[in-house]
Design an enzyme around this catalytic site. Structure first.
Site: not given
Ligand code: NAD
Length: 484
Positions: A174, A249, A283
């Site tokens: 997704k 993560e 990130c």
């Protein structure tokens, strides 16, 4: 430009779905780019059932054939890199150069790496006490679910999809509803490369809709989530109800530490790249800059000059910084900036860039706050935008204490000419990655696992493959037991 009407990819076929559609917007222009189905529970059921059928074929496929298919995926990505980079440019607002690097050096590279591992999965044998011969079998986990964030559908998605396929699992992905396009295109490419139908499926929709259903679906054997810590925690809680394995993560607020003996010019360029690359939407972005007190004032003055020289534009403008992904994300970043103004000194940026061409898309000026208290919101929360918090430290112990004073543990950097300082810092910092005298690395060959609220489980490199395999122990009695 005509909008693209995209479909989900389930069981080797395209599904437009009967329900409502969601708009995908070009962040550089705020104009509609595509529509996608807002997938339903029935769509997810169908994708999981198709992945279960695909699994039966793929796990029995000779590992050498899996290797060949993964290499073909890598080759096709390279051959179609321009098309993919162009689409990511439209959907993410990033430049063609970034997109080409992503396709060649990240996505294709990961598929090549794990293609090479598909036929090297092996167990161990042991002569165990009591006249038993024991050995281990490593088997695919099964039907794997992958939830991917918007800051790089394939850049991030390939990190779990490539090892999952190499290990013989089937996949349901997704992508983010804000950035689904290249993940859907990737399905096309998997078919061309010879992946059997059902092995790779893509469903689309809202995170709070089909995303939530993922976490509670009983048909998944494991879920690999990359995204924010808040959503990751929610998924772990929901998946725990079905005892489904999760690998996470999550977010970061990474410290970038500059000691007084550092190569200042290199550290300045590194600090700029650390926070302003991809408009801060990485990130592992170095969003907290810690500078030793004796060089702090000079460092910040020169940093501000460099930040002011950053060019900003859309994917076609060959600019150094691009828009952020959405109007909502821009509003969130501007809100953090307002909070920052109340506690720290704004030294550059602080809103929408003045250029009239940049008023329509979702642009935010490179922003730096100085003398930021470490307990303030802008020093502690992940902003995921081009906003840097700077503070100073006295000595090594003070630097490490401030670096670790965060709930996150994703990345960090240390700038120093002293090898002892560098390695001691690397040991003391609680984070999955430590960059010494640079920021960012493309070392996909090196495995790591996040610390604290930044997640759990191994990613990248050889060890990541074990997140996609179950290990079974088999013991055979080969003589009279010598156990009492
Ligand atoms: P997000 O957590 O909002 O969304 C991530 C994905 O989860 C999207 O596909 C989204 O649709 C889906 N989702 C949202 N709500 C959901 C729900 N209730 N149930 C199930 N799925 C749901 O994150 P984002 O805004 O897309 O991406 C930015 C975040 O991702 C940042 O926190 C960033 O640090 C993190 N990130 C982490 C890494 C890493 O490797 N650690 C890499 C990239 C991004």
């Amino acid at each position: 430009m005509k909008t693209m009407d995209l479909a989900m990819y389930i069981g080797g076929e395209w599904h437009h779905g009967g329900g409502p559609r969601l708009d995908v917007v070009n962040p550089a222009t705020a104009e509609p780019l595509a529509t996608i189905p807002d997938g339903t529970a029935a769509d997810l059921d169908s994708a999981v059932a198709s992945a279960r059928r695909g699994l039966a074929v793929w796990r029995e496929t000779h590992p050498r054939v899996r290797t060949q298919v993964l290499f073909r995926i890598a080759e096709t990505i390279k051959a179609r890199a321009e098309e993919f980079a162009h689409l990511d440019g439209l959907n993410l607002g990033e430049s063609m150069g970034t997109g080409m690097w992503t396709m060649h050096d990240v996505v294709a590279r990961r598929f090549e790496y794990y293609a090479g591992m598909a036929d090297k999965i092996r167990g161990d044998s042991f002569v165990t006490p009591g006249r038993f011969l024991s050995y281990t079998l490593r088997e695919p986990i099964g039907v794997t679910g992958h939830i991917v964030p918007w800051n790089g559908p394939l850049w991030i998605g390939s990190r779990t999809i490539a090892p999952a396929l190499a290990a013989g699992n089937s996949v349901v992905v997704k992508p983010s509803s804000e950035a689904p396009i290249t993940m859907l295109k990737f399905a096309e490419l998997c078919v061309d490369a010879g992946l059997p139908p059902g092995v790779f499926n893509v469903v689309t929709g809202r995170g709070s809709g089909i995303g939530d259903l993922f976490a509670t679906h009983p048909g998944f054997d494991a879920i690999y989530f990359t995204g924010s810590t808040v959503v990751g925690r929610r998924i772990m809680e929901m998946a725990a109800r079905n005892n489904v394995k999760t690998v996470m993560e999550l977010g970061g607020k990474s410290p970038n530490i500059v000691f007084a003996d550092a190569d200042m010019e290199a550290a300045l360029d590194g600090a700029i790249l650390a926070i302003f690359a991809n408009s801060g939407q990485i990130c592992v972005a170095g969003s907290r800059l810690l500078v030793q007190e004796s060089i702090h004032d000079e460092f910040v003055a020169r940093l501000v000059e460099k930040a002011k020289a950053i060019t900003i534009g859309g994917p076609e403008d060959n600019a150094m910084m691009n828009p952020v992904i959405s109007a909502a994300q821009k509003a969130r970043i501007l809100d953090y900036i307002e909070q920052g103004k109340k506690v720290a000194r704004l030294v550059t940026g602080g809103g929408t860039p003045a250029d009239p061409k940049l008023q329509k898309g979702f642009f935010v000026a490179p922003t730096i706050f100085d003398r930021v208290p470490n307990d303030s919101v802008i020093a502690q929360e992940e902003i995921f935008g081009p906003v840097l918090s700077v503070s100073s430290f006295r000595d090594f112990d003070d630097a490490i204490a401030k670096a670790n004073d965060t709930r996150y543990g994703l990345a960090s950097a240390v700038w120093t000419e002293n090898a002892k300082t560098a390695h001691l810092a690397a040991q003391a910092i609680q984070a999955a990655q430590v960059f010494i005298n640079h920021y960012y690395t493309a070392a996909f060959e090196v495995s790591r696992s996040p610390y604290k609220a930044s997640g759990s489980g191994m990613s990248e490199g050889p060890d990541a493959i074990y997140e996609f395999l179950n290990q079974k122990s088999v013991s055979v009695k080969i003589g009279e037991s010598t156990w009492g």
